[in-house]
Design a protein around this motif. Structure first.
Motif, short mmCIF file in Angstrom:
data_model
loop_
_atom_site.label_atom_id
_atom_site.label_comp_id
_atom_site.label_asym_id
_atom_site.label_seq_id
_atom_site.Cartn_x
_atom_site.Cartn_y
_atom_site.Cartn_z
N LEU A 35 7.12 8.36 2.54
CA LEU A 35 6.44 7.07 2.39
C LEU A 35 7.45 5.94 2.25
CD1 LEU A 35 3.59 8.23 -0.01
CD2 LEU A 35 3.29 7.42 2.34
N ASP A 83 2.63 1.69 -3.45
CA ASP A 83 1.69 2.12 -4.47
C ASP A 83 1.32 3.60 -4.29
OD1 ASP A 83 1.66 -0.32 -5.71
OD2 ASP A 83 -0.16 -1.03 -4.73
N LYS A 84 1.16 4.00 -3.05
CA LYS A 84 0.83 5.39 -2.76
C LYS A 84 1.99 6.30 -3.16
CE LYS A 84 -0.87 8.42 0.95
NZ LYS A 84 -1.23 8.50 2.39
N SER A 127 2.53 7.18 -7.10
CA SER A 127 1.73 8.21 -7.77
C SER A 127 1.81 9.57 -7.07
CB SER A 127 0.27 7.78 -7.85
OG SER A 127 -0.26 7.53 -6.56
N GLU A 128 2.64 9.65 -6.05
CA GLU A 128 2.76 10.90 -5.28
C GLU A 128 3.67 11.89 -6.02
OE1 GLU A 128 2.63 13.93 -3.20
OE2 GLU A 128 1.45 12.27 -2.37
N SER A 152 0.83 -1.21 0.00
CA SER A 152 0.00 0.00 0.00
C SER A 152 0.86 1.26 0.00
CB SER A 152 -0.93 -0.01 1.21
OG SER A 152 -1.68 1.18 1.28
N LEU A 153 1.90 1.26 0.81
CA LEU A 153 2.78 2.43 0.90
C LEU A 153 3.53 2.66 -0.42
CD1 LEU A 153 4.24 1.91 4.48
CD2 LEU A 153 2.81 3.83 3.76
N ARG A 181 6.87 11.62 -1.05
CA ARG A 181 7.25 10.32 -1.60
C ARG A 181 8.37 9.69 -0.77
NH1 ARG A 181 7.58 12.04 -6.67
NH2 ARG A 181 9.84 12.22 -6.81
#
Length: 539
Positions: free
Chosen positions: A489, A475-476, A479-480, A472-473, A486
């Motif tokens: 994360l 993938d987030k 796109s950041e 999840s991190l 970024r």
């Protein structure tokens, strides 16, 4: 980089790699035997044909000593050998390439870095007048073909795992290419460097022949290759890009024996060698220069988390705390490494010091084992047979013996060890890894070991809460658009994988490269396996 060298090319994919696809990768050794057998018609190992100047005395020829034999072919879509991968940096171009020494992205076949049209659309314009080594022009259709063959699952391309965000590639006109993405990916301009542009009419007509005799658009063209002997390249006179060849010819001697490689440099037979044995670094003086460059290249510990002995992370943490890493570095590597304080080394631009740093703390290790209810721990540690790994092996055992852990060492070639792992039959592994040959951003480096193939197929993390969090991190972060967010994360990912210690680095090693000062101009040692002679000439 074959499995027996640095295991960085062991495959993984953002969506997972099936067994058949994986075997396509790892069968490269056998495929290469067939490929290079055909090339051997040019001359056998030890041959002294006119491909090489032999003495290193020619001032228009660069001669180098490479560590590893040809273990795969040259097709940049599938090559997994360290030596052909390094050769391809000279033979092929991407729209964007990475500077060999700094790993910074820069335009190559593209006139500039790809331009962002919107969050999921980019365009790139080809360099005017660019041609392949057969003289044919490089067109947008060749670019589309190059990306589509990588993305086609039937081709089992090693590079596909790095560009899962690409949805469609189209030719706007003869010199303009447009990319449509499945989702926003902030690192798109630099990431596409993993795809090298190949001529559609040649690579599409006979893939096997192309693998054996590559045709690119780079500053050097392929001449010949003989397994365990040499690779010969020569300057491509029609190259019109930003990094033209500065020597008329290159002969890469494939010298796996470390002493012979050092002797070749000292005798003047070659002007540069990679992979200098740590024990020989101090002895390279005078006309010859040696430099050890900090790399991402790591020694990692991986545990079978499906095994009840290692299901509790406190056991895994204990085994890390027990290691006397500084002694390992000073004794086995003669100081040529840095203990891991995060997933990437402290010199990396995306470095984040992990919330958990494994200093040498035997008392804490024993306490963690007791808390986990472990009274007697016994298991087998698999290790690969790299020379420096074999030097480290007894020191790992010594550290674990000191806290009462009974470990048996099993040292074999990488293919044999990974075969055991992929059949589910292993306890723990200590091995090298370095995916930074493909790119140096934290997303790529983290996904290699923590997203897809490795956690799902190797160390048994699939379905765990920690793995879901890491996915999840990542993938987030992908796109950041904000760089600071970024990196934050990625820092959370580092903290998680350090705490879990399912697979985590012990150290990041330095790579010693040596060259004859005064014989080469513009030479720089690399932070990855291999040598580069881009922008390098003979003095």
């Amino acid at each position: 980089m074959t499995p027996r060298q640095e295991d960085s090319l062991s495959p993984r994919s953002a969506s997972g790699v099936d067994r058949r696809t994986f075997m396509r990768y790892t069968s490269a050794l056998g495929v290469a035997t067939a490929i290079t057998a055909g090339l051997s018609a040019c001359g056998g190992p030890g041959s002294t044909g006119d491909d090489s100047s032999g003495s290193g005395g020619s001032t228009d020829t660069i001669e180098a000593g490479l560590s590893y034999p040809l273990s795969t072919g040259f097709d940049p879509m599938i090559t997994s050998g360290a030596t052909p991968f390094a050769a391809n940096m000279h033979i092929f171009e991407g729209l964007v390439d990475l500077d060999p020494a700094t790993l910074a992205a820069r335009p190559a076949l593209a006139t500039e870095m790809p331009q962002k049209i919107n969050a999921t659309t980019y365009r790139a314009t080809l360099r005017k007048g660019a041609t392949f080594h057969d003289g044919s022009p490089v067109t947008a259709d060749d670019v589309v073909f190059s990306f589509e063959r990588v993305l086609d699952p039937k081709n089992a391309s090693l590079m596909a795992q790095f560009v899962p965000f690409i949805d469609q590639v189209t030719a706007v006109d003869r010199s303009t290419v447009e990319f449509k993405l499945k989702y926003a990916f902030a690192l798109f301009p630099s990431r596409i460097s993993v795809v090298r542009i190949v001529p559609k009419k040649i690579a599409g007509a006979d893939a096997k022949a192309f693998d054996a005799k590559p045709v690119g658009s780079g500053p050097y063209r392929f001449v010949s290759a003989v397994r365990e002997d040499k690779i010969v390249m020569e300057a491509y006179d029609k190259y019109n890009g930003p990094h033209p060849a500065k020597a008329k010819k290159m002969v890469w001697h494939l010298i796996s024996d470390p002493s012979a490689r050092v002797s070749a440099l000292k005798s003047g037979r070659v002007q540069a060698i990679e992979d200098v044995p740590y024990i020989d670094v101090a002895g390279i003086t005078g006309k010859d220069k040696v430099e050890s460059v900090q790399s991402f290249g790591l020694l990692f510990l991986m545990f079978n988390t499906k095994d009840k002995r290692f299901a509790d992370k406190r056991v895994r943490q204990a085994l890390h705390y027990a290691l006397d890493t500084e002694k390992i570095i000073s004794t086995a590597l003669l100081g040529n490494a840095e203990a891991a304080t995060g997933y990437v080394p402290a010199t990396h631009p995306d470095y984040h010091k992990a919330a958990t740093v494994y200093s040498h703390d035997p008392a804490k290790a024993e306490k963690l084992l007791a808390e986990a209810g472990v009274r007697k721990l016994s298991f087998t540690l698999l290790l690969t047979d790299n020379g420096w790994i074999k030097d480290i092996a007894p020191l790992i055992k010594e550290s674990w013996d000191a806290i009462g852990v009974d470990v048996k060492l099993d040292i074999q070639q990488s293919p044999a060890q990974y075969a055991k792992i992929d059949q589910g039959g292993f306890d723990a592994l200590a091995a090298p890894g370095d995916p930074s040959v493909f790119g140096n951003d934290a997303d790529l480096l983290l996904r290699w070991f923590y997203y897809g193939f490795w956690p799902e197929k190797r160390y048994g993390w699939a379905g765990s809460p920690a793995y879901k969090k890491v996915r999840s991190l990542l993938d987030k972060a992908a796109s950041e658009p904000d760089e600071a967010t970024r990196k934050a994360l990625w820092g959370q990912v580092t903290d998680t994988v350090a705490d879990e210690a399912a697979l985590y680095p012990i150290l990041h090693r330095k790579l010693p490269t040596a060259w004859r000062e005064g014989a080469l101009t513009g030479f720089r040692p690399l932070p990855t396996t291999g040598l580069s002679f881009i922008d390098v000439g003979r003095a």
